[in-house]
Scaffold this motif. Structure first.
Motif, short mmCIF file in Angstrom:
data_model
loop_
_atom_site.label_atom_id
_atom_site.label_comp_id
_atom_site.label_asym_id
_atom_site.label_seq_id
_atom_site.Cartn_x
_atom_site.Cartn_y
_atom_site.Cartn_z
N PRO A 33 32.08 38.08 40.03
CA PRO A 33 33.52 37.75 40.04
C PRO A 33 33.83 36.28 40.25
CG PRO A 33 32.90 39.05 41.98
CD PRO A 33 31.75 39.10 41.03
N GLU A 34 33.13 35.64 41.20
CA GLU A 34 33.43 34.23 41.48
C GLU A 34 33.04 33.34 40.31
OE1 GLU A 34 32.62 30.89 44.95
OE2 GLU A 34 32.23 33.01 45.32
N LEU A 35 31.89 33.62 39.70
CA LEU A 35 31.44 32.86 38.54
C LEU A 35 32.41 33.04 37.38
CD1 LEU A 35 29.11 31.13 37.41
CD2 LEU A 35 27.94 33.25 36.83
N TRP A 36 32.83 34.26 37.15
CA TRP A 36 33.78 34.58 36.08
C TRP A 36 35.12 33.86 36.30
CZ3 TRP A 36 38.43 37.46 36.13
CH2 TRP A 36 38.87 37.93 34.90
N ALA A 37 35.62 33.92 37.51
CA ALA A 37 36.90 33.26 37.82
C ALA A 37 36.79 31.75 37.70
CB ALA A 37 37.36 33.66 39.22
N SER A 38 35.68 31.18 38.15
CA SER A 38 35.50 29.73 38.06
C SER A 38 35.48 29.27 36.61
CB SER A 38 34.19 29.32 38.75
OG SER A 38 34.23 29.59 40.13
N ALA A 39 34.83 30.05 35.74
CA ALA A 39 34.79 29.69 34.33
C ALA A 39 36.19 29.72 33.72
CB ALA A 39 33.87 30.64 33.57
N HIS A 40 36.97 30.73 34.07
CA HIS A 40 38.35 30.80 33.57
C HIS A 40 39.18 29.62 34.08
CE1 HIS A 40 38.99 34.29 31.07
NE2 HIS A 40 38.34 35.09 31.91
N ALA A 41 39.06 29.31 35.37
CA ALA A 41 39.84 28.21 35.94
C ALA A 41 39.44 26.88 35.32
CB ALA A 41 39.66 28.17 37.45
N ASP A 42 38.15 26.65 35.15
CA ASP A 42 37.68 25.38 34.59
C ASP A 42 38.02 25.27 33.10
OD1 ASP A 42 36.75 24.86 37.08
OD2 ASP A 42 34.63 25.14 36.62
N LEU A 43 37.93 26.39 32.39
CA LEU A 43 38.32 26.38 30.97
C LEU A 43 39.79 26.00 30.83
CD1 LEU A 43 37.79 27.06 27.96
CD2 LEU A 43 38.38 29.43 28.51
N ALA A 44 40.64 26.59 31.67
CA ALA A 44 42.06 26.28 31.62
C ALA A 44 42.31 24.81 31.95
CB ALA A 44 42.82 27.17 32.60
N ALA A 45 41.62 24.30 32.95
CA ALA A 45 41.80 22.89 33.32
C ALA A 45 41.42 21.97 32.17
CB ALA A 45 40.96 22.57 34.56
N ARG A 73 45.63 33.09 35.00
CA ARG A 73 46.02 34.39 35.57
C ARG A 73 44.77 35.24 35.83
NH1 ARG A 73 51.46 34.75 35.63
NH2 ARG A 73 52.69 33.82 33.94
N ASN A 74 43.79 35.15 34.94
CA ASN A 74 42.55 35.89 35.17
C ASN A 74 41.83 35.38 36.42
OD1 ASN A 74 42.66 37.66 32.99
ND2 ASN A 74 41.70 36.21 31.59
N ALA A 75 41.77 34.06 36.57
CA ALA A 75 41.10 33.48 37.73
C ALA A 75 41.77 33.93 39.03
CB ALA A 75 41.09 31.96 37.64
N LEU A 76 43.09 34.05 39.00
CA LEU A 76 43.82 34.42 40.21
C LEU A 76 43.67 35.90 40.56
CD1 LEU A 76 47.00 32.26 39.65
CD2 LEU A 76 45.33 32.00 41.49
N LYS A 77 43.03 36.67 39.69
CA LYS A 77 42.68 38.04 40.06
C LYS A 77 41.55 38.04 41.09
CE LYS A 77 43.85 39.89 35.48
NZ LYS A 77 43.29 40.50 34.23
N ILE A 78 40.80 36.96 41.12
CA ILE A 78 39.66 36.84 42.05
C ILE A 78 39.97 35.87 43.19
CG2 ILE A 78 37.21 36.30 42.25
CD1 ILE A 78 37.87 38.74 40.45
N PHE A 79 40.53 34.71 42.84
CA PHE A 79 40.84 33.71 43.86
C PHE A 79 42.12 34.12 44.61
CE2 PHE A 79 38.81 30.39 40.86
CZ PHE A 79 37.55 30.70 41.35
N THR A 80 42.01 34.29 45.90
CA THR A 80 43.17 34.62 46.73
C THR A 80 43.26 33.60 47.86
OG1 THR A 80 41.96 36.03 48.31
CG2 THR A 80 42.74 37.07 46.25
N PRO A 81 44.43 33.52 48.52
CA PRO A 81 44.56 32.58 49.64
C PRO A 81 43.57 32.88 50.76
CG PRO A 81 46.71 33.39 48.96
CD PRO A 81 45.70 34.21 48.23
#
Length: 441
Positions: free
Chosen positions: A281-293, A317-325
């Protein structure tokens, strides 16, 4: 991965026979063929030796190439269970008293042997003996890494050097660790997957030590070439793709070369093709966040380029399914900010709704970015929020946010940001004047 004439398969001699058990049968098979696929897969399965024999040889070659055997031979049932994180089942499947089986039991349960038994095991392993020291160090039985054996070679020497590198990192000696990992990759010439993993580790340590981006990129590219076809190591390959994308991305920013973003994006996509959110999950979310950036940073030269903004919004939005406060506060905040900013600038038939959502996101981020911990970060969020509120015609809260942002920027002498905020405040004042004139007219 076949062993050719330049890559001879060597074998470990049988354990010294027990006199009480009688002489071994004539023509007894050697205990383990080399190179062994040690170090390629995660612990504990990654340190298990493959016993020699025609029934296990296809599996040894598959594991050496970073692939999971299909099917597993019956004699490697313990390896199959260990790969599935079933340690107890793997231990139960290890029967027999040969040296390879005893070593594999030691890997799975290192505390079951006393020091004398460990020393005895080491004395029987021949050229694989340093693996006992490596396992003891990695699993915490000893604090000092094994010393290099002048006669050591291949995957065994590579793992010894890797253990020494880990010790150097813990001592803050990143330059020493990087050199050792490069040497480890060279030693693992006959085990290319292990060599690739060592190069990836060298890239990570070197990058943390501030080495030039070109060097990091070169190591990561060599690592990925070495792992080509290693289908059993999808997560490891995905991590390398993500790191390489990040290296290109960082270089693009440092050198103000947006063209390098086009080199980063395919690696983010490769990461997402290799792993699922349920697996990593963390790797998947990081890839989505970095791709968007990356998409948000690329210059807009054509109308069709705006489609990237929509892709960026979905990735965020996909990354935020994993990244929470709670779980990832810093990544959550930066991803939320990118989402809010992309909502502001993405063309949409629901632009007003997007702006309202952006304001709400800024509010959420402001709850964690306070004046004490991150004053400049808070000021930037306030400036963005004030700008969006102004576009919505909510001038009073817009000015409140902008005034606070300007005060912080002035406190830290960020004159460029001060001028930017003043420009928005001037525009708000002009809009309010126009509205009053229209109402009076």
């Amino acid at each position: 991965m076949a062993d050719g004439p330049s890559n001879p398969t060597t074998t470990l001699a049988p354990a010294r026979p027990d006199p009480a058990a009688g002489a071994p049968a004539s023509g007894a098979e050697p205990q383990a063929s080399r190179p062994q696929p040690v170090g390629a897969f995660p612990l504990p399965a990654g340190y298990l030796l493959v016993p020699a024999g025609p029934d296990t040889e296809p599996a040894r070659r598959a594991l050496l190439a970073g692939q999971v055997p299909d099917p597993w031979p019956p004699r490697l049932r313990a390896h199959e269970l260990a790969m599935a994180d079933n340690r107890d089942g793997a231990l139960a499947a290890l029967s027999g008293d040969d040296v390879v089986t005893r070593f594999n039991r030691f890997v799975l349960d290192p505390d079951a042997l006393d020091d004398d038994a460990v020393a005895g095991l080491r004395s029987e392993l021949g050229g694989l003996a340093p693996l006992v020291d490596v396992v003891s160090f990695v699993l915490g039985r000893r604090d000092i890494p094994p010393a290099s054996d002048p006669g050591g070679a291949g995957e065994v020497a590579a793992l010894v050097l890797s253990a020494q590198a880990a010790h150097a990192v813990s001592a803050g000696e990143q330059d020493v660790a990087t050199r050792l990992l490069e040497e480890s990759a060279t030693a693992a010439e006959q085990a290319p997957v292990l060599a690739g993993l060592m190069l990836g580790a060298a890239a990570s340590v070197g990058q943390d030590a501030g080495e030039p981006a070109e060097q990091t990129i070169d190591r990561l590219q060599r690592a990925l070439r070495a792992l080509d076809g290693a289908d059993g190591l999808r997560a490891g390959r995905a991590e390398l793709h993500l790191a390489l994308g990040g290296a290109f991305h960082a270089r693009a920013q440092a050198e103000e070369r947006p063209d390098l973003l086009a080199e980063a994006i395919p690696h983010y996509h490769s990461t997402l093709q290799l792993v699922l959110s349920t697996e990593s999950p963390e790797l998947w979310a990081s890839a989505h966040a970095d791709l968007a950036a990356a998409y948000l940073t690329m210059p807009m030269t054509e109308a069709s380029d705006q489609l990237r903004l929509g892709v960026a919004v979905q990735s965020l939005r996909n990354a935020l399914k994993i990244f929470t406060p709670q779980s990832h506060p810093q990544r959550w905040a930066s991803t939320q900010l990118n989402l809010a900013n992309s909502l502001v600038y993405t063309p949409s038939t629901h632009q007003a709704d997007n702006l309202v959502e952006a304001v709400e996101i800024y509010d959420a981020v402001l709850e964690v970015r306070n004046r004490e911990s991150d004053p400049i970060g808070r000021a930037r969020v306030l400036a963005n929020q004030g700008n969006v509120l102004a576009h919505l015609g909510m001038f009073a809260p817009a000015k409140a946010a902008l005034y606070e942002a300007r005060f912080i920027f002035e406190e830290f002498d960020d004159q460029e940001s001060v001028r930017s905020v003043r420009g928005v405040l001037d525009e708000v004042a002009r809009q309010q004047t126009l509205i009053k004139s229209e109402e009076q007219g």
